[in-house]
Every structure is written in C-alpha cells, then in structure tokens.
Design a protein around this motif. Structure first.
Motif, PDB file in Angstrom:
ATOM      1  N   VAL A  87      -7.370  -5.769  33.522  1.00  0.00           N
ATOM      2  CA  VAL A  87      -6.880  -7.122  33.802  1.00  0.00           C
ATOM      3  C   VAL A  87      -8.080  -8.078  33.804  1.00  0.00           C
ATOM      4  O   VAL A  87      -9.087  -7.796  34.466  1.00  0.00           O
ATOM      5  CB  VAL A  87      -6.154  -7.164  35.177  1.00  0.00           C
ATOM      6  CG1 VAL A  87      -5.742  -8.573  35.543  1.00  0.00           C
ATOM      7  CG2 VAL A  87      -4.952  -6.234  35.158  1.00  0.00           C
ATOM      8  N   ALA A 121      -3.770 -13.788  36.806  1.00  0.00           N
ATOM      9  CA  ALA A 121      -3.350 -14.515  35.604  1.00  0.00           C
ATOM     10  C   ALA A 121      -3.349 -16.021  35.878  1.00  0.00           C
ATOM     11  O   ALA A 121      -3.780 -16.818  35.046  1.00  0.00           O
ATOM     12  CB  ALA A 121      -1.968 -14.061  35.170  1.00  0.00           C
ATOM     13  N   GLY A 178      -3.095   0.213  37.525  1.00  0.00           N
ATOM     14  CA  GLY A 178      -2.348  -1.026  37.330  1.00  0.00           C
ATOM     15  C   GLY A 178      -3.257  -2.233  37.166  1.00  0.00           C
ATOM     16  O   GLY A 178      -2.860  -3.238  36.574  1.00  0.00           O
ATOM     17  N   LEU A 179      -4.451  -2.148  37.693  1.00  0.00           N
ATOM     18  CA  LEU A 179      -5.364  -3.293  37.632  1.00  0.00           C
ATOM     19  C   LEU A 179      -6.416  -3.152  36.532  1.00  0.00           C
ATOM     20  O   LEU A 179      -7.101  -4.127  36.205  1.00  0.00           O
ATOM     21  CB  LEU A 179      -6.073  -3.458  38.987  1.00  0.00           C
ATOM     22  CG  LEU A 179      -5.160  -3.785  40.179  1.00  0.00           C
ATOM     23  CD1 LEU A 179      -5.960  -3.808  41.469  1.00  0.00           C
ATOM     24  CD2 LEU A 179      -4.462  -5.124  39.978  1.00  0.00           C
ATOM     25  N   ALA A 210       0.241  -4.338  43.217  1.00  0.00           N
ATOM     26  CA  ALA A 210      -0.416  -4.399  41.900  1.00  0.00           C
ATOM     27  C   ALA A 210       0.143  -5.566  41.095  1.00  0.00           C
ATOM     28  O   ALA A 210      -0.611  -6.339  40.485  1.00  0.00           O
ATOM     29  CB  ALA A 210      -0.230  -3.078  41.156  1.00  0.00           C
ATOM     30  N   GLU A 211       1.469  -5.712  41.099  1.00  0.00           N
ATOM     31  CA  GLU A 211       2.107  -6.821  40.354  1.00  0.00           C
ATOM     32  C   GLU A 211       1.631  -8.177  40.868  1.00  0.00           C
ATOM     33  O   GLU A 211       1.318  -9.073  40.088  1.00  0.00           O
ATOM     34  CB  GLU A 211       3.621  -6.762  40.558  1.00  0.00           C
ATOM     35  CG  GLU A 211       4.338  -5.893  39.538  1.00  0.00           C
ATOM     36  CD  GLU A 211       5.812  -5.765  39.926  1.00  0.00           C
ATOM     37  OE1 GLU A 211       6.302  -4.643  39.791  1.00  0.00           O
ATOM     38  OE2 GLU A 211       6.414  -6.769  40.396  1.00  0.00           O
ATOM     39  N   VAL A 266      -1.977  -8.845  39.808  1.00  0.00           N
ATOM     40  CA  VAL A 266      -2.039  -9.189  38.379  1.00  0.00           C
ATOM     41  C   VAL A 266      -1.591 -10.647  38.184  1.00  0.00           C
ATOM     42  O   VAL A 266      -2.213 -11.413  37.443  1.00  0.00           O
ATOM     43  CB  VAL A 266      -1.192  -8.211  37.533  1.00  0.00           C
ATOM     44  CG1 VAL A 266      -1.045  -8.698  36.101  1.00  0.00           C
ATOM     45  CG2 VAL A 266      -1.785  -6.815  37.566  1.00  0.00           C
ATOM     46  N   ARG A 267      -0.530 -11.036  38.887  1.00  0.00           N
ATOM     47  CA  ARG A 267      -0.017 -12.411  38.770  1.00  0.00           C
ATOM     48  C   ARG A 267      -1.037 -13.431  39.293  1.00  0.00           C
ATOM     49  O   ARG A 267      -1.322 -14.429  38.643  1.00  0.00           O
ATOM     50  CB  ARG A 267       1.286 -12.529  39.575  1.00  0.00           C
ATOM     51  CG  ARG A 267       2.064 -13.785  39.281  1.00  0.00           C
ATOM     52  CD  ARG A 267       3.450 -13.775  39.895  1.00  0.00           C
ATOM     53  NE  ARG A 267       3.395 -13.858  41.334  1.00  0.00           N
ATOM     54  CZ  ARG A 267       4.047 -13.049  42.159  1.00  0.00           C
ATOM     55  NH1 ARG A 267       4.788 -12.063  41.703  1.00  0.00           N
ATOM     56  NH2 ARG A 267       3.951 -13.207  43.456  1.00  0.00           N
TER      57      ARG A 267
END
Ligand code: TLP
Length: 342
Positions: free
Chosen positions: A270, A338, A266-267, A330-331, A334-335
C-alpha cells in the motif's frame, strides 16, 4: 472508545469470564510471608515451564527485568543489550537509576550476535566498566515481535559463561516465541541464568510477570523485590489469573500470529507505508513518513495503534481482537492511507 479496534498492545486484554471465576475462587494468604498457596503454585509452574529451580511473582515485566539487573550487577558495571531493548529503552532509565549500571548497546532491530558481543567486550583494564550481564529480548518488541535466533543465544551464552557474566532473557513474550518456533519455553530458556516472562500480554492475565532462575538468584530477587516495593500480600487472586492463562491461553497464541500476518499482508504494497517484513509473531511494525498523522486519523476511524516514533507505528494482535476486527482494521488503514495519497 469501547467499539474501537484496539491494536495498541497485547496488554489491553481483559480477563475472560473463566479467568475471573478462577480469580474469585483462589485460595489466599500473605505472600510476603510466602504463605499464598496460589502464588506458590504459580511460581512452581513457572519454574517447571522454564526449567529453572525457582520463580518469583512480580507486579510487572519492568520490575522483573530491573530486579534481575540489580541482582546480577554492582554500581559501575555494564549491561550489554540491544540498543532498542525494552530493558534499556522503555524502563525509565531503571538500570541507571536503580542499579547504577551503564548500558553497552548492540546490534539493530533487537537482534545482535556473538560478533557484536565480542567487539563490545572491553579489556580487563581499570578504565572500563566491567560487563556483568547480557540481556536478550525474545520475542523482540520494537522489531515487530521477532524471534531471537537460538544459535546466537547459545554462542553468546558460552562467551558470557566463560567470563563469569550472567545472561538474562527478557521473555515478556517468550510464549509467543515458543509457539511460533516450536521450541519449548524450557529449551529457549536453557542458556539463560534468569528469565522474565509476562502473564499480562498475549497470555491475557490482568497483571503479573514471573522472574525465574536458580535458588540463590531467587533468594536475592526476593530481597530486591521488597526493596523496590514489590512485596505483595493476598495476591493469589492475580496468580490464579496467571495459572489460568498458562493452562488455557498458550496454544491459542498461534491465532494471534495468524491475525498479525493477515494484517501485514493486507497492508503490504500500500503506497505511503513500508512494512517491516512479515511478522513472525503478534506484532506488526508499520513505517510511515507521516506516522503521527496516520496514527491520529486511524484513531478517528476507530483503529487504535501505538505511535513508536515519528516514523513508526505498531499494531499488536491479541485475545480480545477477532479475525473480523483485524480484517476491518486493515480496510480502514488502507482507506486512510488512500485519502492521504489523494
Ligand atoms: N511492553 C509494553 C510497553 O512498555 C512498550 C508494550 O505495550 O509492548 N519487556 C518487553 C519486551 C515488553 O514489551 C514490556 C512491555 C516489558 C518488558 C515490561 O512489561 P510491563 O508493562 O509489565 O512492565
């Protein structure tokens, strides 16, 4: 804090209800007299699992490793190990302070091979500290739970044996290595003269490690454990948690490995971070330029990670973190990344 997703370590797990039930019904005695039946049962089980003559219950992995260092060395001797091994880097300088031993540091990312050991082998000359012990960590914590290659262990073991050196396994997470590789703990442990493993990590017990080896080594270890203040009394309550962990929590480590892979995937890619490969077991190492900023913002968003150094974060999956929680960690990461990138 309770609703945070805690990926700092697999040490954070709490005993399950069934484990607590096993603890509360444990038969007890004074273990300094060798009379705690539950401790004795755990030690027999650990000896059997590692294929050694005996085992000794220890309060921590650190004490298990340091008792082994003391048992195998004299002050002024040298211990060979990886430069980022727990026994050297994370045990408060214990080998120097408690055993008067200096470290000869090898390899990188926890791994080293026979060639490194050969290159670091000093001639038999009065100027040099005498190497007495080589310690291998499997799985290796700081490198992201990597499995130490068995062929290298075998080769290093043979080199050590020819010179009369002992070979110690810091197997804090050896059950993770076993489940991931398919090799039994006994097979992994075979070349080693002493083996430590932890119950309090992925296996989910609240406390405890075992130090395993032949009869003479265990007799020495009993004395040194007492010297280090680790003689325990009615500790069968904790040993019962360990027996429960070994009976019920080994095969499920595969789930932790899946969760770690899922998080790493998931990462991957990124911007702002670099993944340290796909995890072989339950530890995800994340390289980030601004690791401390990322660590702090993740914490504010409810994801707890370990800050290993200025550029390295660590996430560890375990019994108390579900697949859904790992997905939401993971979400969140990622946020956070970002936002950092914007
Ligand atoms: N590791 C802990 C911290 O000390 C870093 C963790 O959270 O991973 N050997 C290895 C390979 C370890 O990872 C650890 C603990 C130990 C020994 C020591 O075990 P304890 O914490 O029981 O003294």
């Amino acid at each position: 804090m309770n609703s945070a997703i805690d990926l700092r370590s697999d040490t954070v797990t709490r005993p399950t209800r069934a484990m607590r039930a096993a603890m509360s019904s444990a038969e007890l005695g004074d273990d300094v007299y060798g009379e705690d039946p539950t401790v004795n049962r755990l030690q027999e089980l650990a000896a059997e699992l590692t294929g050694k003559q005996g085992a000794l219950f220890m309060p921590s992995g650190t004490m298990a490793n340091q008792v082994a260092v003391r048992a195998w060395t004299q002050p002024g001797d040298a211990l060979m190990t990886a430069r980022d091994a727990h026994v050297y880097l994370y045990e408060g300088g214990g080998a120097a302070a408690l055993s008067g031993v200096q470290a000869v540091l090898l390899g990188r990312d926890g791994l080293f091979g026979l060639k490194d050991v050969q290159a670091a082998t000093a001639p038999d000359d009065i100027h040099f500290a005498r190497t007495r012990l080589v310690s291998i960590e499997n799985t290796h914590n700081r490198s992201g739970g990597r499995i130490f290659p068995q062929v290298e262990t075998d080769a290093i073991g043979e080199w050590a044996r020819k010179r009369g050196w002992a070979l110690h396994l810091d197997g804090a997470r050896v059950f993770n290595a076993s489940v991931a590789s398919g090799a039994s703990v006994e097979e992994i442990a075979r070349p080693f003269d002493s083996v430590s493993f932890c119950l309090s990590k992925g296996l989910g017990a609240p406390v405890g490690s075992l130090l395993c080896g032949d009869r003479g080594f265990i007799e020495d270890a009993v004395r040194i454990r007492k010297l280090f203040g680790g003689g325990m009394r009615q500790v069968g309550m904790l040993a019962a948690a360990g027996i429960h962990a070994l009976d019920h929590h080994v095969a499920r480590l595969a789930e932790d490995h899946q969760k770690a892979r899922f998080l790493a995937e998931g990462l991957a890619g990124v911007p702002g971070i670099e993944m340290h490969g796909i995890p072989e077991t339950n530890i995800v190492v994340i390289k980030a330029q601004n690791a401390s900023g990322l660590w702090k913002r993740a914490q504010e968003e409810g994801v707890l990670l370990s800050l290993m150094d200025a550029a390295t974060l660590r996430a560890v999956t375990h019994l108390d973190v579900s697949h859904e929680e790992v997905a939401s960690a993971a979400e969140i990461l990622v946020r956070v990344l970002a936002q950092d990138d914007a």
